[in-house]
Motif scaffolding. Structure first.
Motif, PDB file in Angstrom:
ATOM      1  N   LEU A   1       0.857  -1.189   0.000  1.00  0.00           N
ATOM      2  CA  LEU A   1       0.000   0.000   0.000  1.00  0.00           C
ATOM      3  C   LEU A   1       0.888   1.232   0.000  1.00  0.00           C
ATOM      4  N   GLN A   2       0.745   2.037  -1.047  1.00  0.00           N
ATOM      5  CA  GLN A   2       1.585   3.242  -1.162  1.00  0.00           C
ATOM      6  C   GLN A   2       0.713   4.427  -1.512  1.00  0.00           C
ATOM      7  N   GLY A   3       0.556   5.336  -0.571  1.00  0.00           N
ATOM      8  CA  GLY A   3      -0.324   6.467  -0.817  1.00  0.00           C
ATOM      9  C   GLY A   3      -1.735   5.961  -1.060  1.00  0.00           C
ATOM     10  N   ARG A   4      -2.295   6.297  -2.213  1.00  0.00           N
ATOM     11  CA  ARG A   4      -3.667   5.864  -2.536  1.00  0.00           C
ATOM     12  C   ARG A   4      -3.670   4.623  -3.429  1.00  0.00           C
ATOM     13  N   LYS A   5      -2.517   3.986  -3.600  1.00  0.00           N
ATOM     14  CA  LYS A   5      -2.450   2.816  -4.482  1.00  0.00           C
ATOM     15  C   LYS A   5      -2.176   1.544  -3.688  1.00  0.00           C
ATOM     16  N   LEU A   6      -3.023   0.534  -3.930  1.00  0.00           N
ATOM     17  CA  LEU A   6      -2.838  -0.784  -3.312  1.00  0.00           C
ATOM     18  C   LEU A   6      -2.424  -1.757  -4.421  1.00  0.00           C
ATOM     19  N   TYR A   7      -1.218  -2.318  -4.286  1.00  0.00           N
ATOM     20  CA  TYR A   7      -0.648  -3.182  -5.325  1.00  0.00           C
ATOM     21  C   TYR A   7      -0.765  -4.651  -4.939  1.00  0.00           C
ATOM     22  N   CYS A   8      -1.077  -5.494  -5.930  1.00  0.00           N
ATOM     23  CA  CYS A   8      -0.929  -6.948  -5.798  1.00  0.00           C
ATOM     24  C   CYS A   8       0.037  -7.377  -6.909  1.00  0.00           C
ATOM     25  N   VAL A   9       1.165  -7.967  -6.504  1.00  0.00           N
ATOM     26  CA  VAL A   9       2.262  -8.234  -7.442  1.00  0.00           C
ATOM     27  C   VAL A   9       2.714  -9.687  -7.288  1.00  0.00           C
TER      28      VAL A   9
END
Ligand SMILES: [Mg+2]
Length: 293
Positions: free
Chosen positions: A195-203
């Motif tokens: 979770l970075q700022g307003r972005k939630l990543y699935c990698v």
């Protein structure tokens, strides 16, 4: 005296003699900052001079301090500078900083290796094959993150270069329980979350900045690897590095991420970006001398 992973003896002072140095640096919230993330602490009247580092649809979007820019402009001549980002190639190409198209860069969180601006097909195939062998398909994770059962805090999403998925979230409404459930669900399927700022990543787990960086170091050996980053997706890169630094903000700061070889900036926001470049310069004696003259 500290002995680095590469076998170099590091004196107590930050200087590393005449060793060759690779500086691998995350971009967003480490090197470049949006208006929302620059977190200037000073009065407007004494704000530092800023340089635009990214233009999006004709308007400035990301910035560095002019002082940081000046250090980077010189640093690229004294070290192997490798920008490392979760941005897609297209998003990376909007970032206009010294050294962007020279030598290696890592985009798409490690799925793409650019050499002089051109994607390396052998690396892309290697990553594609490891993801296929070890991870649940992208569609399954996409459905979990962005399907109809998603909570209202997950606003909208995007697939990055057929590799990973991220969503724009409402941080105020996003619960810690949801994040933990998603993290566990992803982990069971060979994926990681950030979770970075307003972005939630699935990698996918094999898609990492550190794997790409290790490959660059294999192709272009250096004595010392110095790395900087602010998010969980940077943690492996900081672990891999001989010397690491991170800003006193962001996901790793919230996690209290520490390592023996890691220093944390005293500044936050865009001033931390400037401090990180000065930290790198302190490890490059010739650059340090040039900056002092
Ligand atoms: Mg970052």
């Amino acid at each position: 005296m500290t002995t680095l992973a590469s076998g170099i003896d590091l004196p107590e002072s930050p200087t590393i003699g005449n060793a060759s140095v690779m500086v691998a640096c995350d971009l967003d919230r480490t090197l470049i900052y949006s208006a929302n993330s620059m977190a200037l602490q000073c009065a407007d009247s004494s704000a530092p001079s800023l340089v635009v580092a990214e233009v999006y649809e004709g308007a400035p979007l990301s910035f560095m301090t002019r002082a940081a820019w000046n250090v980077l402009e010189r640093l690229v001549h004294h070290a192997v500078f490798v920008p490392v980002t979760t941005r897609t190639v297209q998003q990376f190409r909007r970032v206009n900083i010294p050294g962007r198209d020279r030598g290696y860069a890592v985009t798409t969180n490690g799925a793409v290796l650019l050499h002089d601006g051109v994607p390396d097909p052998a690396w892309s195939k290697f990553i594609h094959d490891s993801v296929e062998a070890n991870c649940a398909p992208l569609q399954e994770v996409h459905e979990r993150l962005l399907g109809p059962a998603r909570p209202p805090a997950i606003l909208r999403g995007r697939v990055a270069e057929d590799t990973f998925v991220y969503s724009i979230v409402n941080r105020e409404e996003l619960s810690a329980d949801y994040l933990e459930e998603l993290r566990e669900w992803c982990q069971e399927r060979g994926w990681t979350t950030s979770l970075q700022g307003r972005k939630l990543y699935c990698v996918p787990s094999p898609v990492t900045k550190e794997a790409a960086l290790a490959e660059i170091r294999r192709r272009q050996p250096v004595d010392v690897l110095l790395a900087a980053g602010d998010s969980r997706l940077d943690a492996g890169m900081l672990r891999l590095a001989d010397v690491a630094t991170r800003p006193a903000h962001g996901e790793l700061h919230q996690d209290g991420f520490q390592r023996a070889n890691l220093s944390v900036t005293s500044a936050t926001g865009i001033m931390a970006g400037e401090e990180i470049l000065h930290f790198a310069a302190a490890h490059l004696p010739a650059l340090q001398r040039a900056l002092e003259n």
